[in-house]
Design a protein around this motif. Sequence first.
Motif, PDB file in Angstrom:
ATOM      1  N   LYS A 181      29.858  -7.124  19.861  1.00  0.00           N
ATOM      2  CA  LYS A 181      30.096  -5.716  20.178  1.00  0.00           C
ATOM      3  C   LYS A 181      30.072  -5.488  21.692  1.00  0.00           C
ATOM      4  O   LYS A 181      29.192  -5.978  22.396  1.00  0.00           O
ATOM      5  CB  LYS A 181      29.042  -4.843  19.499  1.00  0.00           C
ATOM      6  N   GLN A 182      31.049  -4.739  22.162  1.00  0.00           N
ATOM      7  CA  GLN A 182      31.087  -4.333  23.563  1.00  0.00           C
ATOM      8  C   GLN A 182      31.332  -2.833  23.667  1.00  0.00           C
ATOM      9  O   GLN A 182      32.053  -2.266  22.853  1.00  0.00           O
ATOM     10  CB  GLN A 182      32.194  -5.069  24.320  1.00  0.00           C
ATOM     11  N   GLU A 183      30.747  -2.219  24.685  1.00  0.00           N
ATOM     12  CA  GLU A 183      31.018  -0.829  25.007  1.00  0.00           C
ATOM     13  C   GLU A 183      32.038  -0.769  26.144  1.00  0.00           C
ATOM     14  O   GLU A 183      32.376  -1.794  26.754  1.00  0.00           O
ATOM     15  CB  GLU A 183      29.723  -0.117  25.420  1.00  0.00           C
ATOM     16  N   ASP A 184      32.507   0.443  26.456  1.00  0.00           N
ATOM     17  CA  ASP A 184      33.513   0.614  27.497  1.00  0.00           C
ATOM     18  C   ASP A 184      33.072   0.103  28.871  1.00  0.00           C
ATOM     19  O   ASP A 184      33.901  -0.271  29.694  1.00  0.00           O
ATOM     20  CB  ASP A 184      33.883   2.097  27.642  1.00  0.00           C
ATOM     21  N   THR A 185      31.759   0.120  29.107  1.00  0.00           N
ATOM     22  CA  THR A 185      31.261  -0.257  30.434  1.00  0.00           C
ATOM     23  C   THR A 185      30.853  -1.732  30.531  1.00  0.00           C
ATOM     24  O   THR A 185      30.326  -2.154  31.569  1.00  0.00           O
ATOM     25  CB  THR A 185      30.066   0.620  30.831  1.00  0.00           C
ATOM     26  N   HIS A 186      31.095  -2.494  29.487  1.00  0.00           N
ATOM     27  CA  HIS A 186      30.849  -3.933  29.553  1.00  0.00           C
ATOM     28  C   HIS A 186      32.020  -4.605  30.263  1.00  0.00           C
ATOM     29  O   HIS A 186      33.139  -4.077  30.276  1.00  0.00           O
ATOM     30  CB  HIS A 186      30.698  -4.512  28.148  1.00  0.00           C
ATOM     31  N   PRO A 187      31.816  -5.790  30.843  1.00  0.00           N
ATOM     32  CA  PRO A 187      32.934  -6.488  31.477  1.00  0.00           C
ATOM     33  C   PRO A 187      33.917  -7.002  30.423  1.00  0.00           C
ATOM     34  O   PRO A 187      33.498  -7.551  29.401  1.00  0.00           O
ATOM     35  CB  PRO A 187      32.256  -7.647  32.204  1.00  0.00           C
ATOM     36  N   VAL A 188      35.197  -6.802  30.661  1.00  0.00           N
ATOM     37  CA  VAL A 188      36.190  -7.298  29.721  1.00  0.00           C
ATOM     38  C   VAL A 188      36.141  -8.825  29.707  1.00  0.00           C
ATOM     39  O   VAL A 188      35.924  -9.475  30.741  1.00  0.00           O
ATOM     40  CB  VAL A 188      37.595  -6.774  30.085  1.00  0.00           C
ATOM     41  N   SER A 218      43.510 -10.224  22.713  1.00  0.00           N
ATOM     42  CA  SER A 218      42.263 -10.957  22.487  1.00  0.00           C
ATOM     43  C   SER A 218      41.045 -10.230  23.047  1.00  0.00           C
ATOM     44  O   SER A 218      39.932 -10.363  22.533  1.00  0.00           O
ATOM     45  CB  SER A 218      42.347 -12.347  23.120  1.00  0.00           C
ATOM     46  N   TRP A 219      41.247  -9.455  24.111  1.00  0.00           N
ATOM     47  CA  TRP A 219      40.128  -8.748  24.745  1.00  0.00           C
ATOM     48  C   TRP A 219      39.481  -7.730  23.818  1.00  0.00           C
ATOM     49  O   TRP A 219      38.318  -7.360  24.012  1.00  0.00           O
ATOM     50  CB  TRP A 219      40.613  -8.044  26.025  1.00  0.00           C
ATOM     51  N   LYS A 220      40.222  -7.301  22.804  1.00  0.00           N
ATOM     52  CA  LYS A 220      39.693  -6.297  21.879  1.00  0.00           C
ATOM     53  C   LYS A 220      38.709  -6.881  20.875  1.00  0.00           C
ATOM     54  O   LYS A 220      37.925  -6.143  20.271  1.00  0.00           O
ATOM     55  CB  LYS A 220      40.836  -5.637  21.113  1.00  0.00           C
ATOM     56  N   THR A 221      38.760  -8.181  20.661  1.00  0.00           N
ATOM     57  CA  THR A 221      37.960  -8.809  19.602  1.00  0.00           C
ATOM     58  C   THR A 221      37.188 -10.017  20.120  1.00  0.00           C
ATOM     59  O   THR A 221      37.504 -11.163  19.792  1.00  0.00           O
ATOM     60  CB  THR A 221      38.867  -9.248  18.436  1.00  0.00           C
ATOM     61  N   PRO A 222      36.156  -9.796  20.918  1.00  0.00           N
ATOM     62  CA  PRO A 222      35.403 -10.925  21.489  1.00  0.00           C
ATOM     63  C   PRO A 222      34.356 -11.534  20.555  1.00  0.00           C
ATOM     64  O   PRO A 222      33.593 -12.388  20.977  1.00  0.00           O
ATOM     65  CB  PRO A 222      34.727 -10.285  22.700  1.00  0.00           C
ATOM     66  N   GLY A 268      45.785 -20.133  31.747  1.00  0.00           N
ATOM     67  CA  GLY A 268      46.119 -19.368  30.548  1.00  0.00           C
ATOM     68  C   GLY A 268      44.990 -19.286  29.537  1.00  0.00           C
ATOM     69  O   GLY A 268      45.137 -18.643  28.488  1.00  0.00           O
ATOM     70  N   SER A 269      43.850 -19.900  29.827  1.00  0.00           N
ATOM     71  CA  SER A 269      42.767 -19.938  28.843  1.00  0.00           C
ATOM     72  C   SER A 269      42.001 -18.624  28.796  1.00  0.00           C
ATOM     73  O   SER A 269      41.851 -17.933  29.799  1.00  0.00           O
ATOM     74  CB  SER A 269      41.822 -21.101  29.150  1.00  0.00           C
ATOM     75  N   ARG A 270      41.510 -18.296  27.622  1.00  0.00           N
ATOM     76  CA  ARG A 270      40.716 -17.089  27.410  1.00  0.00           C
ATOM     77  C   ARG A 270      39.450 -17.454  26.649  1.00  0.00           C
ATOM     78  O   ARG A 270      39.495 -18.261  25.718  1.00  0.00           O
ATOM     79  CB  ARG A 270      41.495 -16.047  26.603  1.00  0.00           C
ATOM     80  N   ASN A 271      38.317 -16.864  27.030  1.00  0.00           N
ATOM     81  CA  ASN A 271      37.082 -17.100  26.297  1.00  0.00           C
ATOM     82  C   ASN A 271      36.130 -15.933  26.521  1.00  0.00           C
ATOM     83  O   ASN A 271      36.404 -15.036  27.322  1.00  0.00           O
ATOM     84  CB  ASN A 271      36.444 -18.434  26.718  1.00  0.00           C
ATOM     85  N   THR A 272      35.013 -15.964  25.830  1.00  0.00           N
ATOM     86  CA  THR A 272      34.100 -14.822  25.844  1.00  0.00           C
ATOM     87  C   THR A 272      33.068 -14.879  26.968  1.00  0.00           C
ATOM     88  O   THR A 272      32.216 -13.993  27.060  1.00  0.00           O
ATOM     89  CB  THR A 272      33.356 -14.701  24.506  1.00  0.00           C
TER      90      THR A 272
END
Length: 233
Positions: free
Chosen positions: A58-65, A51-55, A218-222
Amino acid sequence: MAVKIPANAFVNTLGMPFVPVPGTEVSFCIWETRVKDYAAYAAANEGVDASWKTPEFKQEDTHPVVNVSWKDANAFCAWLTKKELAEGKIKAGQKYRLPTDAEWSVAVGLGQEKGNTPKEKDKGLKGVYPWGKEFQPPESAGNYHESLKVDNYKYTSPVGSFAENQHGLHDLSGNVYEWCEDNWSQTSSKTVLRGGSWYSGRHPRDLMLGYRNFYSSGSRNTISGFRCVLVGE
């Protein structure tokens, strides 16, 4: 903006700098765990939720996961500990983990708070923000909801884009909420998050230093990510 690494920082194999925070027995990473840090973990381990790949932005490498759960964050810390012990970067007795709610409060400048659980401490210090006692943050105070018009980011921003606090830590307010170790209360299995996010600021309480959020482990969000601490010298 290039982040200046403090001279007293310990920099690990992923390039994450840690500095001691007086009043705690741990060193805090000066920024939130980045996309590229988490990517290294995901590449080394099978079955990591993607899920972290598709928030959805757009994110760059230096953005917080983001889109990482409390369980995901703990798994990252366990992997990093094992990796760096094996490589001799850290020594026996040292480990990475999430900060406790109490450690996080010290890092943000609150010190000791009244109450035994995060629920009891929540919003105990009313009307106090990272920049003072007025709600409206000054320009460039952090990455907050776009309606506040204090930064140029609609979603996440590169870690360290805003000034550090008195301990040399960036983004303790805004950018993404940060998972802590603790449960919300003695009767709740939900876990605590601190610090607000890029979506915070529509309500003044969200930016108070003492405000807590909480989700199931277990929850995930942006709007949520995490920051590591290093235990042991």
